[in-house]
Motif scaffolding. Structure first.
Motif, mmCIF file in Angstrom:
data_model
loop_
_atom_site.group_PDB
_atom_site.id
_atom_site.type_symbol
_atom_site.label_atom_id
_atom_site.label_comp_id
_atom_site.label_asym_id
_atom_site.label_seq_id
_atom_site.Cartn_x
_atom_site.Cartn_y
_atom_site.Cartn_z
ATOM 1 N N VAL A 70 0.852 -1.175 0.000
ATOM 2 C CA VAL A 70 0.000 0.000 0.000
ATOM 3 C C VAL A 70 0.893 1.231 0.000
ATOM 4 C CG1 VAL A 70 -1.770 1.323 1.243
ATOM 5 C CG2 VAL A 70 -1.826 -1.179 1.293
ATOM 6 N N LYS A 71 0.584 2.175 -0.893
ATOM 7 C CA LYS A 71 1.249 3.471 -0.863
ATOM 8 C C LYS A 71 0.352 4.400 -0.063
ATOM 9 C CE LYS A 71 3.153 5.066 -4.560
ATOM 10 N NZ LYS A 71 3.419 5.683 -5.884
ATOM 11 N N VAL A 72 0.817 4.818 1.097
ATOM 12 C CA VAL A 72 0.052 5.691 1.966
ATOM 13 C C VAL A 72 0.455 7.135 1.670
ATOM 14 C CG1 VAL A 72 -0.447 6.308 4.356
ATOM 15 C CG2 VAL A 72 -0.047 3.907 3.759
ATOM 16 N N VAL A 85 8.558 1.671 4.475
ATOM 17 C CA VAL A 85 9.669 2.565 4.172
ATOM 18 C C VAL A 85 9.108 3.949 3.851
ATOM 19 C CG1 VAL A 85 9.777 1.756 1.773
ATOM 20 C CG2 VAL A 85 11.730 2.923 2.744
ATOM 21 N N SER A 86 9.627 4.941 4.549
ATOM 22 C CA SER A 86 9.164 6.305 4.305
ATOM 23 C C SER A 86 9.589 6.747 2.911
ATOM 24 C CB SER A 86 9.704 7.258 5.370
ATOM 25 O OG SER A 86 11.114 7.266 5.361
ATOM 26 N N GLY A 87 8.811 7.638 2.334
ATOM 27 C CA GLY A 87 9.059 8.068 0.961
ATOM 28 C C GLY A 87 10.427 8.686 0.738
ATOM 29 N N ASP A 88 10.968 9.354 1.754
ATOM 30 C CA ASP A 88 12.290 9.942 1.595
ATOM 31 C C ASP A 88 13.395 8.888 1.562
ATOM 32 O OD1 ASP A 88 11.563 9.566 4.293
ATOM 33 O OD2 ASP A 88 13.045 11.006 4.988
ATOM 34 N N LYS A 89 13.070 7.668 1.969
ATOM 35 C CA LYS A 89 14.029 6.558 1.916
ATOM 36 C C LYS A 89 13.616 5.484 0.912
ATOM 37 C CE LYS A 89 15.716 7.355 6.496
ATOM 38 N NZ LYS A 89 15.902 6.865 7.843
ATOM 39 N N TRP A 90 12.577 5.783 0.118
ATOM 40 C CA TRP A 90 12.067 4.834 -0.876
ATOM 41 C C TRP A 90 12.994 4.893 -2.093
ATOM 42 C CZ3 TRP A 90 10.484 0.604 -2.234
ATOM 43 C CH2 TRP A 90 9.651 0.309 -3.301
ATOM 44 N N SER A 91 14.056 4.117 -2.014
ATOM 45 C CA SER A 91 15.103 4.154 -3.031
ATOM 46 C C SER A 91 15.817 2.810 -3.092
ATOM 47 C CB SER A 91 16.124 5.245 -2.665
ATOM 48 O OG SER A 91 17.257 5.179 -3.510
ATOM 49 N N ILE A 92 16.349 2.512 -4.261
ATOM 50 C CA ILE A 92 17.153 1.296 -4.402
ATOM 51 C C ILE A 92 18.486 1.445 -3.675
ATOM 52 C CG2 ILE A 92 16.079 0.641 -6.584
ATOM 53 C CD1 ILE A 92 18.621 1.708 -8.000
ATOM 54 N N PHE A 93 18.794 2.649 -3.230
ATOM 55 C CA PHE A 93 20.072 2.918 -2.583
ATOM 56 C C PHE A 93 20.012 2.904 -1.062
ATOM 57 C CE2 PHE A 93 20.129 5.085 -6.733
ATOM 58 C CZ PHE A 93 21.141 4.344 -7.328
ATOM 59 N N THR A 94 18.838 2.617 -0.480
ATOM 60 C CA THR A 94 18.728 2.550 0.978
ATOM 61 C C THR A 94 18.421 1.118 1.400
ATOM 62 O OG1 THR A 94 16.339 2.973 1.016
ATOM 63 C CG2 THR A 94 17.804 4.915 1.088
ATOM 64 N N PRO A 95 18.854 0.728 2.589
ATOM 65 C CA PRO A 95 18.529 -0.628 3.074
ATOM 66 C C PRO A 95 17.027 -0.859 3.179
ATOM 67 C CG PRO A 95 20.226 0.376 4.456
ATOM 68 C CD PRO A 95 19.744 1.440 3.507
ATOM 69 N N ARG A 150 15.002 -3.671 1.000
ATOM 70 C CA ARG A 150 14.222 -4.713 1.687
ATOM 71 C C ARG A 150 12.801 -4.774 1.124
ATOM 72 N NH1 ARG A 150 13.306 -9.450 3.473
ATOM 73 N NH2 ARG A 150 11.991 -9.584 5.308
ATOM 74 N N ALA A 151 12.182 -3.620 0.913
ATOM 75 C CA ALA A 151 10.834 -3.592 0.344
ATOM 76 C C ALA A 151 10.827 -4.227 -1.041
ATOM 77 C CB ALA A 151 10.313 -2.153 0.278
ATOM 78 N N ILE A 185 5.630 3.666 1.796
ATOM 79 C CA ILE A 185 5.324 2.382 1.150
ATOM 80 C C ILE A 185 5.210 1.336 2.257
ATOM 81 C CG2 ILE A 185 6.134 0.610 -0.451
ATOM 82 C CD1 ILE A 185 5.397 3.267 -1.822
ATOM 83 N N VAL A 186 4.102 0.615 2.259
ATOM 84 C CA VAL A 186 3.836 -0.405 3.278
ATOM 85 C C VAL A 186 3.766 -1.769 2.604
ATOM 86 C CG1 VAL A 186 2.254 -1.185 5.084
ATOM 87 C CG2 VAL A 186 2.521 1.274 4.635
ATOM 88 N N ILE A 187 4.537 -2.710 3.113
ATOM 89 C CA ILE A 187 4.510 -4.079 2.609
ATOM 90 C C ILE A 187 3.650 -4.918 3.548
ATOM 91 C CG2 ILE A 187 5.904 -6.080 1.945
ATOM 92 C CD1 ILE A 187 6.495 -3.449 0.347
#
Length: 114
Positions: A38-40, A74-84, A88-89, A111-113
């Motif tokens: 879910v994208k919140v 994962v918060s949107g500011d960390k929603w990246s292929i470059f963050t752990p 993980r998401a 982003i919620v898994i």
């Protein structure tokens, strides 16, 4: 079945309690429909330093993760292929690689898994 659903929690400028209830309903509904994520949309706040709603939704999601309702967020500011957190998401739901907010640093979403 949609892989990613969107829940606009900030629409109508709810109170924090109303937003918590909307979040819980959105997560339960998405799980019932067998969505994977879910994208919140909670917004960032008009002050420019992050709004109350964003912080409270992060706290609620942490509690939902501890209770087992969700697997990861994962918060949107960390929603990246470059963050752990982002990697993980993407490990959990590889289909999210096509999400338009990936690598954009959008603090108004999470982003919620499931």
């Amino acid at each position: 079945m949609a892989i990613l659903e969107t829940a606009n929690i900030e629409q109508g400028m709810p109170t924090v309690e109303q937003a918590r209830l909307r979040l819980l309903q959105a997560l339960r509904g998405a799980k019932a429909r067998r969505a994977k994520a879910v994208k919140v949309i909670h917004g960032y706040g008009s002050s420019g330093v992050g709004g109350t709603l964003r912080g409270e939704m992060q706290k609620a999601l942490a509690a939902h993760r501890r209770s087992g309702l969700i697997r990861h967020f994962v918060s949107g500011d960390k929603w990246s292929i470059f963050t752990p957190e982002g990697r993980r998401a993407l490990e959990l739901v590889p289909e999210l690689k096509g999400d338009r907010d990936l690598d954009r640093g959008n603090p108004g979403i999470t982003i919620v898994i499931l």
